[in-house]
Scaffold this motif. Structure first.
Motif, PDB file in Angstrom:
ATOM      1  N   ALA A 345     166.576  24.922  35.286  1.00  0.00           N
ATOM      2  CA  ALA A 345     165.739  24.381  36.150  1.00  0.00           C
ATOM      3  C   ALA A 345     164.673  25.360  36.665  1.00  0.00           C
ATOM      4  N   MET A 346     164.945  26.391  37.180  1.00  0.00           N
ATOM      5  CA  MET A 346     163.985  27.501  37.387  1.00  0.00           C
ATOM      6  C   MET A 346     163.076  28.017  36.387  1.00  0.00           C
ATOM      7  N   LEU A 347     163.706  28.104  34.923  1.00  0.00           N
ATOM      8  CA  LEU A 347     162.788  28.382  34.041  1.00  0.00           C
ATOM      9  C   LEU A 347     161.712  27.278  33.934  1.00  0.00           C
ATOM     10  N   LEU A 348     161.998  26.011  34.152  1.00  0.00           N
ATOM     11  CA  LEU A 348     161.004  25.229  34.032  1.00  0.00           C
ATOM     12  C   LEU A 348     160.128  25.155  35.122  1.00  0.00           C
ATOM     13  N   ALA A 349     160.471  25.543  36.167  1.00  0.00           N
ATOM     14  CA  ALA A 349     159.666  25.488  37.593  1.00  0.00           C
ATOM     15  C   ALA A 349     158.704  26.720  37.176  1.00  0.00           C
ATOM     16  N   GLN A 350     158.921  27.810  36.528  1.00  0.00           N
ATOM     17  CA  GLN A 350     158.131  29.089  36.762  1.00  0.00           C
ATOM     18  C   GLN A 350     157.078  28.763  35.493  1.00  0.00           C
ATOM     19  N   TYR A 351     157.570  27.918  34.346  1.00  0.00           N
ATOM     20  CA  TYR A 351     156.811  27.781  33.225  1.00  0.00           C
ATOM     21  C   TYR A 351     155.728  26.708  33.780  1.00  0.00           C
ATOM     22  N   LEU A 352     156.133  25.612  34.700  1.00  0.00           N
ATOM     23  CA  LEU A 352     154.952  24.713  35.056  1.00  0.00           C
ATOM     24  C   LEU A 352     154.256  25.284  36.141  1.00  0.00           C
ATOM     25  N   SER A 353     154.516  26.596  36.547  1.00  0.00           N
ATOM     26  CA  SER A 353     153.848  26.926  37.651  1.00  0.00           C
ATOM     27  C   SER A 353     152.834  28.253  37.141  1.00  0.00           C
ATOM     28  N   SER A 354     152.621  28.266  35.824  1.00  0.00           N
ATOM     29  CA  SER A 354     151.978  29.451  35.242  1.00  0.00           C
ATOM     30  C   SER A 354     150.951  28.917  34.087  1.00  0.00           C
ATOM     31  N   GLY A 355     149.846  29.895  34.091  1.00  0.00           N
ATOM     32  CA  GLY A 355     149.001  29.698  33.057  1.00  0.00           C
ATOM     33  C   GLY A 355     148.437  28.282  32.930  1.00  0.00           C
ATOM     34  N   THR A 356     148.140  27.922  31.645  1.00  0.00           N
ATOM     35  CA  THR A 356     147.657  26.651  31.181  1.00  0.00           C
ATOM     36  C   THR A 356     148.493  25.358  31.823  1.00  0.00           C
ATOM     37  N   PRO A 357     149.789  25.462  31.686  1.00  0.00           N
ATOM     38  CA  PRO A 357     150.642  24.322  32.143  1.00  0.00           C
ATOM     39  C   PRO A 357     150.134  24.073  33.584  1.00  0.00           C
ATOM     40  N   LEU A 358     149.966  25.021  34.525  1.00  0.00           N
ATOM     41  CA  LEU A 358     149.855  25.103  35.809  1.00  0.00           C
ATOM     42  C   LEU A 358     148.028  24.348  36.132  1.00  0.00           C
ATOM     43  N   ALA A 359     147.261  24.952  35.245  1.00  0.00           N
ATOM     44  CA  ALA A 359     145.833  24.683  35.218  1.00  0.00           C
ATOM     45  C   ALA A 359     145.787  23.163  34.769  1.00  0.00           C
ATOM     46  N   ASP A 360     146.486  22.673  33.797  1.00  0.00           N
ATOM     47  CA  ASP A 360     146.425  21.381  33.582  1.00  0.00           C
ATOM     48  C   ASP A 360     146.781  20.466  34.662  1.00  0.00           C
ATOM     49  N   GLN A 361     147.935  20.799  35.581  1.00  0.00           N
ATOM     50  CA  GLN A 361     148.415  19.960  36.583  1.00  0.00           C
ATOM     51  C   GLN A 361     147.488  20.004  37.683  1.00  0.00           C
ATOM     52  N   LEU A 362     146.828  21.331  38.093  1.00  0.00           N
ATOM     53  CA  LEU A 362     145.796  21.411  39.187  1.00  0.00           C
ATOM     54  C   LEU A 362     144.653  20.288  38.948  1.00  0.00           C
ATOM     55  N   VAL A 363     144.062  20.552  37.719  1.00  0.00           N
ATOM     56  CA  VAL A 363     142.928  19.598  37.594  1.00  0.00           C
ATOM     57  C   VAL A 363     143.310  18.316  37.466  1.00  0.00           C
ATOM     58  N   ALA A 364     144.511  17.707  37.116  1.00  0.00           N
ATOM     59  CA  ALA A 364     144.877  16.472  37.091  1.00  0.00           C
ATOM     60  C   ALA A 364     145.041  15.920  38.564  1.00  0.00           C
TER      61      ALA A 364
END
Length: 447
Positions: A345-364
């Motif tokens: 779960a924390m591997l997923l949290a860190q992935y979603l909170s970094s780089g392009t995945p995070l950038a995509d969520q912030l813009v959305a």
């Protein structure tokens, strides 16, 4: 207020990415066997965003030799419905392995022992060094542990209709004091007959009367109303009566849209009708307004938004105060204490909170980054208003709070309702608030 106010409970949709399989207690993938974890989102925008990102996470894990599949629990709910459902699941030990929580829910769940501390994971994560210091500090709860990895934030300001004010000949420079701003609002009212400013207030606005209306002004006026060290609220803080007096002044001068604020859904006539129409010229609002409320795909799009609308910081309320922006922790990823898959779960949290995945969520979601290395990452890099909000975080005000926030919010809503009904001035509303909050909080949470 945020989009969840207007999302009715629709249907429970389970979007599976990959198959189900068993794993050993503790969630370790060291055995090389497949592991399936679940992640929950309850807002449609966030559901759509994260659904696109999960295959990338699975592929990234596969390159590391980890066979991790993710099941997205996509359950579109209002804030209150989500809180009720996830509480029941946490109590029963049936909550998803990763939950995207609004920060206001974290203290209560953590204090009840429902969430796992994640400090050790963050200390070993390279991305942690990129988080702004004030947010790293704000994530720490009263027991000294962190329970949710915040992945978005924002700045609340006063959004104003630059086009309307300019056409009326009203000064659009940053107002230094509330007296300065009130004088301008009176000019608008005299010229248009409008009630020109909306600050969330009253019982119909619910928790937003506190966290989107009252608290931002309070935080820039007095930061000592809550102590993380003691976990107690200081109801005698000088900021409370000062803000109640401000609401009373706005009411007595006829500057607040009282009838709209007493509407069952007060954000609709104010932020979704009159502000887009230019009939309310100033609105307390957060960064998300650029997307959720008035953006091209928002609740009520305003054409040429960035040319018609701009922002002011909150003006100074008392002598010696300075204009300020109010920031706050947004949503964060938490894992239940009873999860058997905390590592994954924390591997997923860190992935979603970094780089392009995070950038995509912030813009959305129309949010600003809580870390310092997103400015050049697309699509976030192409959003000037979000980038500016990110810069504003460095000088914004934020006061972390803990247990009792819901009770304070209830008392603020009830007391500001007295002002809207003409039943109390600022002093009387403050006195009613102190009595109500004291009863709701109990002796253990009051200084």
């Amino acid at each position: 207020m945020k989009r969840t106010r207007v999302i009715a409970a629709l249907a429970v949709a389970m979007v599976a990415v990959g198959g189900l399989s068993a794993c050993s207690p503790g969630g370790s993938t060291s055995t090389g066997g497949p592991v399936t974890i679940s992640v929950m989102e309850f807002q449609q925008t966030r559901i759509d965003s994260i659904k696109k990102l999960l295959p990338g996470f699975e592929a990234a894990m596969k390159k590391q030799g980890k066979d991790i599949k993710v099941k997205l629990v996509a359950d579109v709910l209002t804030d209150d419905q989500f809180k009720t459902k996830i509480t029941q699941q946490l109590i029963a030990g049936q909550a998803p392995d990763l939950i995207d929580l609004g920060d206001s829910l974290v203290p209560g769940f953590a204090g009840a022992g429902y969430l796992a501390p994640i400090d050790d994971y963050l200390d070993k994560w390279d991305g942690w060094k990129h988080y702004y210091p004030q947010f790293k500090k704000a994530m720490v709860r009263q027991d000294g542990h962190i329970y949710a990895l915040v992945h978005d934030t924002g700045v609340q300001n006063l959004f104003y209709r630059k086009d309307i004010l300019t056409s009326l000949g009203i000064d659009t420079s940053q107002p230094k004091t509330w007296d300065d701003l009130i004088a301008r609002l009176e000019q608008v009212k005299e010229k248009t007959g409008d009630t020109p400013i909306v600050l969330p207030a009253g019982t119909a606005w619910g928790g937003g009367a506190w966290n989107e209306g009252f608290q931002p002004i309070l935080g820039g006026t007095d930061k000592d109303y809550y102590s993380l060290k003691t976990g107690k609220w200081d109801l005698k803080s000088s900021g409370f009566p000062a803000v109640f007096d401000l609401y009373s002044t706005l009411y007595s001068k006829g500057l607040l849209p009282v009838q709209d604020l007493e509407n069952p859904n007060p954000w609709e006539p104010t932020k979704y009708v009159k502000f887009p129409a230019g009939k309310i010229q100033v609105a307390a609002q957060g960064t998300w307004g650029w997307k959720y409320d008035w953006g091209p795909e928002g609740a009520t799009p305003i054409p040429d938004l960035t040319t018609k609308v701009d922002t002011w910081q909150y003006p100074a309320l008392r002598s010696g105060d300075k204009p300020f922006g109010w920031s706050g922790l947004g949503f964060g990823y938490a894992t239940p204490a009873k999860s058997q898959h905390k590592d994954e779960a924390m591997l997923l949290a860190q992935y979603l909170s970094s780089g392009t995945p995070l950038a995509d969520q912030l813009v959305a979601s129309g949010a600003a980054a809580p870390r310092d290395d997103l400015a050049d990452v697309k699509p976030y890099a192409d959003e000037p208003k979000l980038l500016q909000a990110g810069k504003d975080l460095a000088t914004s005000v934020y006061v972390p709070t803990g247990d009792g926030s819901d009770q304070i919010a209830q008392a603020i809503a009830t007391s500001t309702e007295l002002i809207l009904n003409g039943k109390a001035d600022g002093k009387q509303a403050y006195e009613a608030f102190v009595k109500d909050a004291t009863d709701l909080l109990g002796p253990n949470l009051v200084k």
